[in-house]
Design a protein around this motif. Structure first.
Motif, mmCIF file in Angstrom:
data_model
loop_
_atom_site.group_PDB
_atom_site.id
_atom_site.type_symbol
_atom_site.label_atom_id
_atom_site.label_comp_id
_atom_site.label_asym_id
_atom_site.label_seq_id
_atom_site.Cartn_x
_atom_site.Cartn_y
_atom_site.Cartn_z
ATOM 1 N N CYS A 79 -6.296 3.563 5.330
ATOM 2 C CA CYS A 79 -4.959 3.107 6.013
ATOM 3 C C CYS A 79 -5.079 1.891 6.650
ATOM 4 O O CYS A 79 -6.335 1.169 6.764
ATOM 5 N N HIS A 80 -4.043 1.124 7.258
ATOM 6 C CA HIS A 80 -3.996 -0.404 7.535
ATOM 7 C C HIS A 80 -5.034 -0.285 8.948
ATOM 8 O O HIS A 80 -5.687 -1.321 9.047
ATOM 9 N N ASP B 105 -2.221 10.315 6.938
ATOM 10 C CA ASP B 105 -1.425 9.691 5.749
ATOM 11 C C ASP B 105 -1.433 8.317 5.784
ATOM 12 O O ASP B 105 -1.519 7.704 7.017
ATOM 13 N N ILE B 106 -1.535 7.583 4.894
ATOM 14 C CA ILE B 106 -1.141 6.005 4.870
ATOM 15 C C ILE B 106 0.094 5.476 4.736
ATOM 16 O O ILE B 106 0.849 5.936 3.814
ATOM 17 N N ARG B 107 0.501 5.078 5.821
ATOM 18 C CA ARG B 107 1.755 4.342 6.208
ATOM 19 C C ARG B 107 1.819 3.362 5.272
ATOM 20 O O ARG B 107 0.829 2.261 5.105
ATOM 21 N N GLN B 108 3.203 3.052 4.436
ATOM 22 C CA GLN B 108 3.256 1.907 3.361
ATOM 23 C C GLN B 108 3.908 1.029 4.089
ATOM 24 O O GLN B 108 4.924 1.195 4.561
ATOM 25 N N ARG C 121 -3.910 9.910 1.644
ATOM 26 C CA ARG C 121 -4.435 10.223 2.770
ATOM 27 C C ARG C 121 -5.608 8.795 2.967
ATOM 28 O O ARG C 121 -6.160 8.717 1.714
ATOM 29 N N CYS C 122 -6.026 8.475 4.100
ATOM 30 C CA CYS C 122 -7.007 7.671 4.163
ATOM 31 C C CYS C 122 -8.449 8.434 4.009
ATOM 32 O O CYS C 122 -8.509 9.399 4.608
#
Length: 254
Positions: free
Chosen positions: A48-49, A34-37, A27-28
């Motif tokens: 996260c981005h 949730d961090i999108r990959q 998680r950020c």
């Protein structure tokens, strides 16, 4: 006799570490989402981005003082008169990403370090591509005194320089500088006290074999530390830049 893991076992450990990064909750640290990959081979952790991009400079800044500028150039009109050391940073310490940079040093929260170094590397290469700066021959982390290193357990500037060296393919020299005086922590000191605190605190260990050097630190505030080191290089006519994850601009410049 040196003991080493069998190569096959070492490979399995590395593969397991990659599996953990892909499957454990990630998680950020800023938005807690949730961090999108986007790259399965290099999973992003810690931020996260969206938060990363939102925390970057959204405008051009003077590489001397950090003042906002309307168009890209190395210095604002004031700094052009005396051309201080260039400070390259992707963001302001006073905005959201400063919390993560602080967490690396004080909380040993290194999950976002690779992502933060990556945006610094992108910032460096963008300025190179646009002809504002020239790449150095070597990057040199700002050293800690051995007492401080023992207390903290790591030097965040070294971690940043090591990752930056891998990302940019520029060698790191961590043997060129030593911190010979165990100075008081700079945080909380005003500009004059910082200058007294850092006076003669650093020394070179050998003749400087470079013409262009980038000093690496986590944050540049008043510039006292990097300028004190810069004097050592200036004596041998070495060009020095300061690269950092964030810049803490003086009040009123943003």
């Amino acid at each position: 006799m040196d003991w080493q893991l069998p190569q096959a076992y070492s490979h399995r450990l590395t593969s397991f570490a990659h599996w953990l990064r892909r499957h454990l909750p990630n998680r950020c640290l800023l938005c807690r989402q949730d961090i999108r990959q986007f790259d399965s081979g290099k999973p992003q952790t810690g931020i996260c981005h969206h938060c990363l991009v939102a925390g970057l400079y959204q405008h051009e800044v003077c590489l001397g003082c950090g003042k906002r500028m309307e168009q890209l150039q190395a210095y604002c009109g004031h700094c052009l008169q005396h051309k201080p050391m260039m400070v390259i940073a992707p963001c302001s310490y006073h905005h959201s990403l400063g919390e993560l940079v602080s967490g690396i040093k004080y909380q040993q929260q290194c999950a976002p370090l690779t992502a933060l170094v990556n945006v610094l590397a992108v910032r460096v290469m963008d300025l190179v591509a646009r002809g504002v700066i020239t790449l150095p021959q070597v990057i040199v982390p700002v050293p800690l005194h051995k007492n401080r290193l023992q207390q903290r357990g790591f030097n965040q500037a070294w971690l940043i320089a090591d990752e930056l060296s891998r990302q940019l393919g520029i060698p790191m020299d961590d043997s060129l500088l030593v911190r010979s005086i165990d100075t008081q922590a700079q945080a909380g000191l005003d500009g004059q006290a910082r200058r007294r605190n850092c006076a003669d605190a650093f020394n070179t260990t050998k003749a400087i074999p470079y013409q262009r050097v980038a000093l690496i630190d986590d944050v540049v505030t008043t510039g006292t530390t990097v300028n004190e080191i810069g004097k050592l290089f200036a004596a041998d006519y070495v060009h020095v830049q300061a690269w950092c994850l964030a810049r803490a601009e003086a009040p009123g410049l943003l």
